[in-house]
Design a protein around this motif. Structure first.
Motif, PDB file in Angstrom:
ATOM      1  N   LEU A 101      63.911  49.776  29.570  1.00 40.76           N
ATOM      2  CA  LEU A 101      64.542  48.717  30.361  1.00 40.76           C
ATOM      3  C   LEU A 101      65.993  49.050  30.679  1.00 40.76           C
ATOM      4  O   LEU A 101      66.459  48.824  31.800  1.00 40.76           O
ATOM      5  N   LEU A 102      66.704  49.615  29.714  1.00 39.22           N
ATOM      6  CA  LEU A 102      68.105  49.966  29.946  1.00 39.22           C
ATOM      7  C   LEU A 102      68.233  51.172  30.868  1.00 39.22           C
ATOM      8  O   LEU A 102      69.169  51.251  31.661  1.00 39.22           O
ATOM      9  N   ARG A 103      67.302  52.103  30.794  1.00 41.22           N
ATOM     10  CA  ARG A 103      67.357  53.282  31.659  1.00 41.22           C
ATOM     11  C   ARG A 103      66.972  52.958  33.100  1.00 41.22           C
ATOM     12  O   ARG A 103      67.207  53.755  34.005  1.00 41.22           O
ATOM     13  N   LEU A 104      66.369  51.795  33.325  1.00 46.59           N
ATOM     14  CA  LEU A 104      66.094  51.374  34.694  1.00 46.59           C
ATOM     15  C   LEU A 104      67.385  51.041  35.435  1.00 46.59           C
ATOM     16  O   LEU A 104      67.416  51.062  36.668  1.00 46.59           O
ATOM     17  N   LEU A 105      68.441  50.745  34.704  1.00 46.25           N
ATOM     18  CA  LEU A 105      69.731  50.406  35.297  1.00 46.25           C
ATOM     19  C   LEU A 105      70.544  51.683  35.437  1.00 46.25           C
ATOM     20  O   LEU A 105      70.927  52.298  34.440  1.00 46.25           O
ATOM     21  N   GLN A 106      70.827  52.077  36.647  1.00 40.18           N
ATOM     22  CA  GLN A 106      71.389  53.401  36.891  1.00 40.18           C
ATOM     23  C   GLN A 106      72.898  53.423  37.119  1.00 40.18           C
ATOM     24  O   GLN A 106      73.447  54.462  37.468  1.00 40.18           O
ATOM     25  N   ASP A 107      73.558  52.288  36.918  1.00 37.85           N
ATOM     26  CA  ASP A 107      74.995  52.288  37.166  1.00 37.85           C
ATOM     27  C   ASP A 107      75.765  53.029  36.087  1.00 37.85           C
ATOM     28  O   ASP A 107      76.859  53.541  36.331  1.00 37.85           O
ATOM     29  N   ARG A 108      75.206  53.104  34.881  1.00 34.44           N
ATOM     30  CA  ARG A 108      75.851  53.829  33.785  1.00 34.44           C
ATOM     31  C   ARG A 108      74.821  54.099  32.702  1.00 34.44           C
ATOM     32  O   ARG A 108      73.768  53.461  32.669  1.00 34.44           O
ATOM     33  N   LYS A 109      75.129  55.034  31.800  1.00 34.49           N
ATOM     34  CA  LYS A 109      74.258  55.308  30.661  1.00 34.49           C
ATOM     35  C   LYS A 109      74.730  54.480  29.467  1.00 34.49           C
ATOM     36  O   LYS A 109      75.786  54.738  28.909  1.00 34.49           O
ATOM     37  N   ARG A 110      73.933  53.517  29.088  1.00 30.94           N
ATOM     38  CA  ARG A 110      74.285  52.649  27.974  1.00 30.94           C
ATOM     39  C   ARG A 110      73.725  53.203  26.673  1.00 30.94           C
ATOM     40  O   ARG A 110      72.679  53.838  26.661  1.00 30.94           O
ATOM     41  N   LYS A 111      74.410  52.934  25.580  1.00 32.17           N
ATOM     42  CA  LYS A 111      73.999  53.442  24.276  1.00 32.17           C
ATOM     43  C   LYS A 111      72.683  52.814  23.847  1.00 32.17           C
ATOM     44  O   LYS A 111      72.512  51.595  23.887  1.00 32.17           O
ATOM     45  N   LEU A 112      71.766  53.670  23.411  1.00 31.59           N
ATOM     46  CA  LEU A 112      70.454  53.201  22.976  1.00 31.59           C
ATOM     47  C   LEU A 112      70.313  53.197  21.462  1.00 31.59           C
ATOM     48  O   LEU A 112      69.526  52.416  20.906  1.00 31.59           O
ATOM     49  N   ASP A 164      73.996  44.567  39.080  1.00 30.48           N
ATOM     50  CA  ASP A 164      73.993  43.842  40.344  1.00 30.48           C
ATOM     51  C   ASP A 164      75.314  44.036  41.078  1.00 30.48           C
ATOM     52  O   ASP A 164      75.341  44.258  42.289  1.00 30.48           O
ATOM     53  N   ARG A 165      76.417  43.972  40.341  1.00 36.50           N
ATOM     54  CA  ARG A 165      77.737  44.165  40.944  1.00 36.50           C
ATOM     55  C   ARG A 165      77.874  45.597  41.472  1.00 36.50           C
ATOM     56  O   ARG A 165      78.431  45.831  42.546  1.00 36.50           O
ATOM     57  N   TRP A 166      77.373  46.564  40.712  1.00 35.90           N
ATOM     58  CA  TRP A 166      77.438  47.970  41.135  1.00 35.90           C
ATOM     59  C   TRP A 166      76.632  48.193  42.404  1.00 35.90           C
ATOM     60  O   TRP A 166      77.073  48.889  43.323  1.00 35.90           O
ATOM     61  N   LEU A 167      75.443  47.588  42.476  1.00 36.02           N
ATOM     62  CA  LEU A 167      74.638  47.697  43.690  1.00 36.02           C
ATOM     63  C   LEU A 167      75.349  47.062  44.878  1.00 36.02           C
ATOM     64  O   LEU A 167      75.317  47.583  45.994  1.00 36.02           O
ATOM     65  N   HIS A 168      75.987  45.941  44.626  1.00 37.62           N
ATOM     66  CA  HIS A 168      76.714  45.258  45.704  1.00 37.62           C
ATOM     67  C   HIS A 168      77.843  46.126  46.258  1.00 37.62           C
ATOM     68  O   HIS A 168      78.112  46.121  47.450  1.00 37.62           O
ATOM     69  N   GLU A 169      78.480  46.891  45.385  1.00 40.61           N
ATOM     70  CA  GLU A 169      79.603  47.727  45.806  1.00 40.61           C
ATOM     71  C   GLU A 169      79.147  49.024  46.460  1.00 40.61           C
ATOM     72  O   GLU A 169      79.921  49.658  47.180  1.00 40.61           O
ATOM     73  N   ASN A 170      77.907  49.435  46.221  1.00 42.06           N
ATOM     74  CA  ASN A 170      77.465  50.742  46.690  1.00 42.06           C
ATOM     75  C   ASN A 170      76.342  50.706  47.712  1.00 42.06           C
ATOM     76  O   ASN A 170      76.007  51.747  48.273  1.00 42.06           O
ATOM     77  N   TYR A 171      75.763  49.541  47.949  1.00 40.07           N
ATOM     78  CA  TYR A 171      74.661  49.432  48.902  1.00 40.07           C
ATOM     79  C   TYR A 171      74.980  48.390  49.954  1.00 40.07           C
ATOM     80  O   TYR A 171      75.452  47.300  49.641  1.00 40.07           O
ATOM     81  N   ALA A 172      74.671  48.742  51.184  1.00 38.65           N
ATOM     82  CA  ALA A 172      74.928  47.798  52.263  1.00 38.65           C
ATOM     83  C   ALA A 172      73.948  46.636  52.213  1.00 38.65           C
ATOM     84  O   ALA A 172      74.292  45.504  52.492  1.00 38.65           O
ATOM     85  N   SER A 233      78.793  56.056  39.501  1.00 37.96           N
ATOM     86  CA  SER A 233      80.155  56.335  39.956  1.00 37.96           C
ATOM     87  C   SER A 233      80.802  57.496  39.229  1.00 37.96           C
ATOM     88  O   SER A 233      81.732  58.095  39.717  1.00 37.96           O
ATOM     89  N   ASP A 234      80.309  57.844  38.036  1.00 38.81           N
ATOM     90  CA  ASP A 234      80.959  58.911  37.290  1.00 38.81           C
ATOM     91  C   ASP A 234      80.339  60.273  37.576  1.00 38.81           C
ATOM     92  O   ASP A 234      80.653  61.246  36.909  1.00 38.81           O
TER      93      ASP A 234
END
Length: 371
Positions: A101-112, A164-172, A233-234
């Motif tokens: 579930l966490l890896r589905l979010l691609q804005d950053r790599k969160r600690k597992l 959601d915020r990351w998608l908003h900033e990077n997707y039209a 972004s990184d």
């Protein structure tokens, strides 16, 4: 399998074995195939495929150890059998599905690792229950597991808001299918967990548990296969060749403005669905760091820039249709302006124009109507 009802039902055994084989086959597929079979143009994140494969392996293993403990070993010692099997499920399936579930979010790599470490006390509780033959050990494991799940849900909802915020900033497009599909998968997993923990051995619950397993396997496989790899972004904050970039910030802004005019506005690149900030930067010959800085200097955002161009294109198409007396709808025109859904377009139009699109069209039609 908690009781012997399932062992005497051939249809259940077929369903049980089918779920195990599907999980095992899906695991092998995720490890071997790195391109999507369902969508040839999609390249799913490789790390996500590895974690999904691990989860599928745990699902197959869970079926194997429940069957083994029920038929071969500890068949007559139900307490020990249940404690061992439930412990193995808790320390493998649950943290692995959290990782997926966490890896589905691609804005950053969160600690597992914290979620894996948090499950270690379950092993101690299981050992205590077996040695003391304490039936309450299963209850203790359940409540401890629920506490971990509650913490994870709170953390995951917060992560989804960031995503959601990351998608908003990077997707039209403001069609955040990644967010609602992740929520749907989370809801499915929670439903499966409820069926799993409420299963006291009735054959109906046994069947329902296997059906839920199949649904989770199918939906997750589809989700992974159709998830396009995005660039956090990184990953691209350094330009490919900084020597080619102007050193003066004013000149840089002017050059980027001209490049946007030439390669985005004149070519109508902004009409492309799901155009990302990184892809736009590559198309105009810069990188996202300079492009983001440019938008900041202009007191603008990438999303607002793309939406502004699309809304202006919509207005132009509408004026042309009215002048030619062609019947046209906002839905039809919005699809020609790069929007996948009318809801997304309607939201963007109201934000840019300050009025609903239907109201604007009615007022403009009155103004443009020949006397």
């Amino acid at each position: 399998m908690y009781e012997q009802h399932g062992l005497s039902d051939p249809f259940f055994l077929m369903l049980y074995g089918g779920a195990m084989m599907l999980a095992l086959t899906s695991c092998c597929y995720m490890l071997v195939a790195f391109r999507s079979t369902l969508a040839a143009q999609v390249v799913p994140p490789r790390g996500l495929r590895y974690w999904t494969a691990a989860f599928y392996a745990a699902v197959a293993a869970s079926h194997l150890w429940w069957a083994t403990l029920s038929v071969v070993w500890l068949r007559d010692d139900r307490l020990t059998r249940d404690i061992v099997a439930i412990m193995l499920d808790y320390i493998t399936l649950v943290p692995l599905v959290m990782a997926v579930l966490l890896r589905l979010l691609q804005d950053r790599k969160r600690k597992l690792w914290p979620f894996f470490v948090a499950h270690i006390p379950i092993i101690a509780i299981a050992i205590y229950g077996i040695m003391a033959q304490n039936h309450e050990a299963k209850v203790y494991m359940f409540y401890y597991q629920v506490a971990i799940i509650v913490v994870f849900i709170i953390y995951y909802v917060r992560a989804l808001i960031q995503y959601d915020r990351w998608l908003h900033e990077n997707y039209a497009d403001l069609e955040y299918k990644e967010v609602w599909q992740s929520l749907l998968l989370l809801a499915g997993v929670l439903a499966f967990y409820y069926v799993y923990t409420s299963n006291s051995g009735e054959l109906f619950h046994e069947y329902l548990s296997q059906v839920n397993t199949l649904l989770i396997l199918v939906f997750l496989s589809w989700r992974v296969e159709t998830l396009q790899t995005l660039l956090p972004s990184d990953t691209d904050v350094v330009p490919a060749d900084t020597s080619q970039m102007p050193s003066d910030s004013a000149n840089t802004s002017m050059d980027i403005g001209l490049m946007l005019q030439d390669h985005c506005e004149d070519t109508q690149l902004y009409l492309r669905h799901d155009l990302t900030l990184s892809e736009l930067a590559t198309a105009i010959g810069t990188n996202r760091t300079y492009l983001s800085s440019y938008f900041s200097q202009q007191d603008d955002t990438y999303n607002a820039y793309i939406n502004r161009l699309r809304i202006e294109h919509f207005i132009q198409l509408y004026y042309e249709a009215v002048s030619q007396s062609r019947p046209v709808t906002a839905l039809e025109l919005s699809q020609q302006c790069g929007y996948r859904t009318y809801r997304t377009f309607s939201t963007a139009f109201r934000q840019h124009m300050g009025v609903a699109v239907t109201e604007w069209m009615q007022s403009e039609r009155v103004v443009l109507k020949p006397s």
